[in-house]
Design a protein around this motif. Structure first.
Motif, PDB file in Angstrom:
ATOM      1  N   ARG A  81       0.830  -1.208   0.000  1.00 31.20           N
ATOM      2  CA  ARG A  81       0.000   0.000   0.000  1.00 31.20           C
ATOM      3  C   ARG A  81       0.864   1.257   0.000  1.00 31.20           C
ATOM      4  NH1 ARG A  81      -5.168   0.801   0.956  1.00 31.20           N
ATOM      5  NH2 ARG A  81      -5.425  -1.375   1.608  1.00 31.20           N
TER       6      ARG A  81
ATOM      7  N   GLN B  15      -6.615   3.745  -5.316  1.00 33.83           N
ATOM      8  CA  GLN B  15      -7.573   2.679  -5.088  1.00 33.83           C
ATOM      9  C   GLN B  15      -7.758   1.863  -6.355  1.00 33.83           C
ATOM     10  OE1 GLN B  15     -10.516   5.743  -3.812  1.00 33.83           O
ATOM     11  NE2 GLN B  15     -10.911   4.281  -2.142  1.00 33.83           N
TER      12      GLN B  15
ATOM     13  N   CYS C 196      -5.246   1.216 -11.260  1.00 34.48           N
ATOM     14  CA  CYS C 196      -5.602   1.902 -10.014  1.00 34.48           C
ATOM     15  C   CYS C 196      -6.082   3.306 -10.344  1.00 34.48           C
ATOM     16  CB  CYS C 196      -4.395   1.980  -9.086  1.00 34.48           C
ATOM     17  SG  CYS C 196      -3.864   0.379  -8.450  1.00 34.48           S
TER      18      CYS C 196
ATOM     19  N   ASN D 117     -18.195   2.988  -0.081  1.00 30.69           N
ATOM     20  CA  ASN D 117     -16.820   2.541  -0.322  1.00 30.69           C
ATOM     21  C   ASN D 117     -15.983   2.661   0.961  1.00 30.69           C
ATOM     22  OD1 ASN D 117     -17.406   1.991  -3.002  1.00 30.69           O
ATOM     23  ND2 ASN D 117     -16.632   3.970  -3.753  1.00 30.69           N
TER      24      ASN D 117
ATOM     25  N   ASN E 104     -14.754  -0.933   3.421  1.00 35.57           N
ATOM     26  CA  ASN E 104     -13.318  -1.228   3.430  1.00 35.57           C
ATOM     27  C   ASN E 104     -12.825  -1.210   4.881  1.00 35.57           C
ATOM     28  OD1 ASN E 104     -10.522  -1.328   3.112  1.00 35.57           O
ATOM     29  ND2 ASN E 104     -10.586  -0.124   1.221  1.00 35.57           N
TER      30      ASN E 104
ATOM     31  N   VAL F  24      -8.546   4.710   2.292  1.00 38.32           N
ATOM     32  CA  VAL F  24      -9.738   5.209   1.606  1.00 38.32           C
ATOM     33  C   VAL F  24      -9.953   6.691   1.879  1.00 38.32           C
ATOM     34  CG1 VAL F  24     -12.221   4.853   1.279  1.00 38.32           C
ATOM     35  CG2 VAL F  24     -10.741   2.910   1.798  1.00 38.32           C
TER      36      VAL F  24
END
Length: 389
Positions: free
Chosen positions: A111, A141, A150, A190, A194, A200
């Protein structure tokens, strides 16, 4: 969906970490919109929706500070009406403030690596438009409709800072800011679906936080348990020491009793040994101890008592020590001894003195007499005594 937990490890994690079970989402429209989401039945559900009644909120780019402050004020009024002041608030950044790009990234990146790669790619895009990437915050994302790509979403950092200030002035509990998701509720959904929410929202808020109060209570409970154990050990040690001291005290009392008995027995034995020694000395001087006691017993009158009989070397006679009530009694005792000429040949007073009585007792005369044992007629007297027996 929230991550499910099972078993003791899951229950422990739920206890140590806190997860919000309700959120408020504030969006910008003609007027401020507030959506209330709660975790219910294993999924997130929209529990309520409220739209502020009042002046319209300006469009993006027009009087930004005033727009955000008016938006925060309207949202605060709606939240106060519903009694939601204690719930965390998430601001939905409108599409007009966002810059989006699709980017192809290697699938094995972490990440942080994805965020770093997205930042540099975004920086190149912004430079082409005369902007600097340092002025923007970005998110990376997965794009659902574009396989293997992405979606990079960026927003000006100055805008995020203005949102924080406006919500702070309105005294709202702002915890994160998220990009709008096309459809009205797509952005909040969303975010909620998550579990790793730090990827996010623009604020990087995690999906769960340490329950500091619970951890503090656990620490205090452990501290109390340790203190209780230490106190119990101290009490146990004290009771053991007390019991040991009581046993030693009982032993000392028993030993003291035995010591007294030994002293008494020693004194009795010493007295017996003295009497045996006296008896032997009398026998060595040719004096019959039995005859001596008989003649002394018949000569002692009232007011006189003998305390000790000494025998010296042969020829020195016998020393008698005793006490008399007065001198008359002493003289009467000496007269009786002198009258028994068949046994005592001479009676001499060696010493006499007045002894003060103790505790109210009368004064006594302490004396010592020296007498000669059997006279020349001792054989005759002894023969008479034996014949009388």
């Amino acid at each position: 969906m929230e991550s499910s937990t099972s078993g003791w490890a899951g229950r422990l994690r739920e206890y140590v970490f806190t997860t919000e079970r309700a959120y408020l989402f504030v969006a910008k429209g003609p007027a401020a919109k507030v959506w209330h989401f709660i975790w219910q039945g294993g999924s997130w559900q929209k529990a309520a929706e409220s739209t502020a009644s009042g002046d319209a909120v300006y469009a993006a780019g027009e009087q930004e500070d005033g727009t955000l402050l008016e938006l925060a004020s309207q949202a605060a009024m709606e939240i106060a009406k519903k009694g939601w002041q204690d719930l965390p608030v998430v601001y939905v950044v409108p599409e007009a403030e966002l810059i989006r790009y699709a980017l192809q990234l290697p699938p094995d990146l972490s990440r942080e690596e994805q965020r770093e790669a997205a930042y540099w790619e975004l920086d190149d895009k912004l430079l082409a438009r005369g902007l600097s990437g340092e002025d923007f915050a970005c998110l990376c994302q997965p794009a659902k409709e574009m396989d293997g790509k992405c979606l990079i979403t960026a927003v000006r950092k100055g805008y995020l800072q203005a949102v924080r200030q406006a919500f702070a002035q309105a005294e709202l509990k702002l915890v994160d800011m998220i990009p709008a998701g096309g459809e009205e509720l797509q952005g909040p959904l969303n975010y909620l679906q998550n579990p790793q929410r730090e990827g996010v929202g623009f604020c990087g808020r995690t999906g769960s936080e340490l329950a500091y109060r619970r951890l503090l209570s656990i620490w205090l409970a452990l501290l109390l348990l340790i203190c209780t154990c230490l106190a119990a050990l101290d009490v146990f040690a004290y009771q053991q020491a007390k019991s040991f001291a009581a046993e030693r005290q009982a032993e000392l009392v028993l030993m003291e009793q035995e010591r007294k008995q030994m002293v008494e027995l020693t004194a009795k034995r010493a007295a017996v040994e003295r009497r045996e020694g006296l008896w032997q000395q009398l026998g060595q001087q040719g004096i019959s101890g039995y005859s001596l006691l008989v003649h002394l017993g018949t000569s002692i009158g009232d007011g006189v008592c003998l305390t000790r009989i000494h025998t010296g070397v042969e020829g020195e006679g016998i020393l008698l020590e005793g006490q008399a009530v007065n001198y008359d009694c002493l003289m009467d005792f000496m007269g009786r001894l002198e009258a028994d000429r068949d046994y005592f040949s001479a009676v001499n007073l060696d010493n006499s003195s007045l002894a003060k009585g103790k505790s109210g007792e009368a004064d006594r005369i302490q004396f010592s007499l020296r007498i000669n044992g059997e006279s020349d007629e001792h054989g005759k007297a002894r023969g008479k005594t034996e014949n009388s027996r």
